[in-house]
Design an enzyme around this catalytic site. Structure first.
Site, PDB file in Angstrom:
ATOM      1  N   CYS A  75      -1.208   1.047  -3.600  1.00  0.00           N
ATOM      2  CA  CYS A  75      -1.716   0.884  -2.253  1.00  0.00           C
ATOM      3  C   CYS A  75      -2.804  -0.042  -2.399  1.00  0.00           C
ATOM      4  CB  CYS A  75      -2.467   2.241  -1.840  1.00  0.00           C
ATOM      5  SG  CYS A  75      -3.564   2.285  -0.545  1.00  0.00           S
ATOM      6  N   CYS A 190       0.687  -4.173   2.329  1.00  0.00           N
ATOM      7  CA  CYS A 190       0.681  -2.777   2.460  1.00  0.00           C
ATOM      8  C   CYS A 190       2.103  -2.171   1.931  1.00  0.00           C
ATOM      9  CB  CYS A 190       0.194  -2.234   3.877  1.00  0.00           C
ATOM     10  SG  CYS A 190       0.327  -0.237   4.128  1.00  0.00           S
TER      11      CYS A 190
END
Length: 273
Positions: A75, A190
């Site tokens: 992440c 992302c």
């Protein structure tokens, strides 16, 4: 003695499965544990101080409970904020992070126009700006923060309809024409976004290279594990934890497609939940 400790993958939702998928190809014998902090999703909207406290609390419990041989923070938002602090807090655990793939984008671009498609948290982060200064100072780098794409990707993964009309405004600012040149690389900053890459290709105003860092992260994990690589397949199943405690058939089917079984029992959830 055989090391049965898992490699732990952490994300705010299901996006980190893009990284886990690549790691499984390279590490067929490792035992994998996937943790989705979906109770906090989307973390890109959290105040930084609150999110950092949550990350430290989550990892304190996860490392205590599961004793991972390595941790992959799959992440960008979590790692660019908390990576340094987590490495300092848990010096005995190797951490592999996820950062925007700005360096390889700068090396590949022909036009010099690069866009970084990210969450608002990653766009704001000083870490992201330092990557641009260090590796892409000769390029024009446009940072595009999307408020909604991570959630749209989660909907897509759950089999819910996501329209082109919803996606196009989230990516349109990535496309720049300047001095006769066009953006030719968009960094997917992302881990959720690669799940929508085929949709992006169809609606983009012109072709670009959508840069997915998952394979590079998996290769870095192999390097970090080094001699600790498992050589015999684990007899234990690969598992997933959802911090919300949700048990939805669609999610369980999705996880099964990645070779993961949902871990039962809320007693295994981090204490802050």
């Amino acid at each position: 003695m055989k090391d049965v400790r898992p490699v732990l993958f952490y994300d705010s939702g299901l996006g980190g499965l893009t990284v886990l998928r690549e790691a499984r190809y390279l590490l067929p014998c490792e035992r994998l544990l996937y943790v989705a902090d979906d109770a906090a999703f989307p973390i890109g909207r959290w105040p930084e101080e609150d999110l950092l406290v949550r990350l430290q609390d989550q990892f304190t419990r996860l490392i205590e409970d599961h004793d991972p041989k390595a941790v992959v923070i799959a992440c960008n938002t979590a790692f660019t904020l908390g990576g340094v602090a987590l490495r300092e807090a848990f010096p005995g655990v190797p951490f592999v992070g996820t950062v925007p793939a700005i360096k390889p984008a700068a090396e590949r671009t022909a036009s010099g126009l690069i866009s970084v498609l990210a969450t608002p948290g990653t766009v704001r982060r000083a870490y992201t700006r330092s990557l641009i200064e260090s590796f892409a100072a000769q390029c024009h780098v446009r940072l595009v923060g999307s408020d909604n794409l991570a959630e749209l990707a989660e909907q897509h993964l759950r089999g819910e309809p996501v329209s082109d009309e919803a996606l196009l405004p989230e990516i349109s600012d990535c496309f720049l024409e300047q001095n006769g040149q066009r953006t030719d690389i968009v960094v997917l900053a992302c881990t959720h976004y690669p799940f929508l890459a085929n949709r992006f290709r169809k609606i983009a105003p012109w072709p670009v290279d959508w840069l997915d860092p998952a394979e590079a992260i998996a290769r870095q994990l192999v390097r970090v594990l080094g001699q600790d690589l498992a050589s015999v397949p684990s007899e234990s199943p690969d598992l997933a934890i959802l911090t919300s405690g949700a048990r939805k058939p669609a999610i369980e089917r999705l996880l099964a497609g990645f070779g993961l079984a949902l871990m039962p029992g809320r007693e295994l959830m981090p204490k802050s939940i």
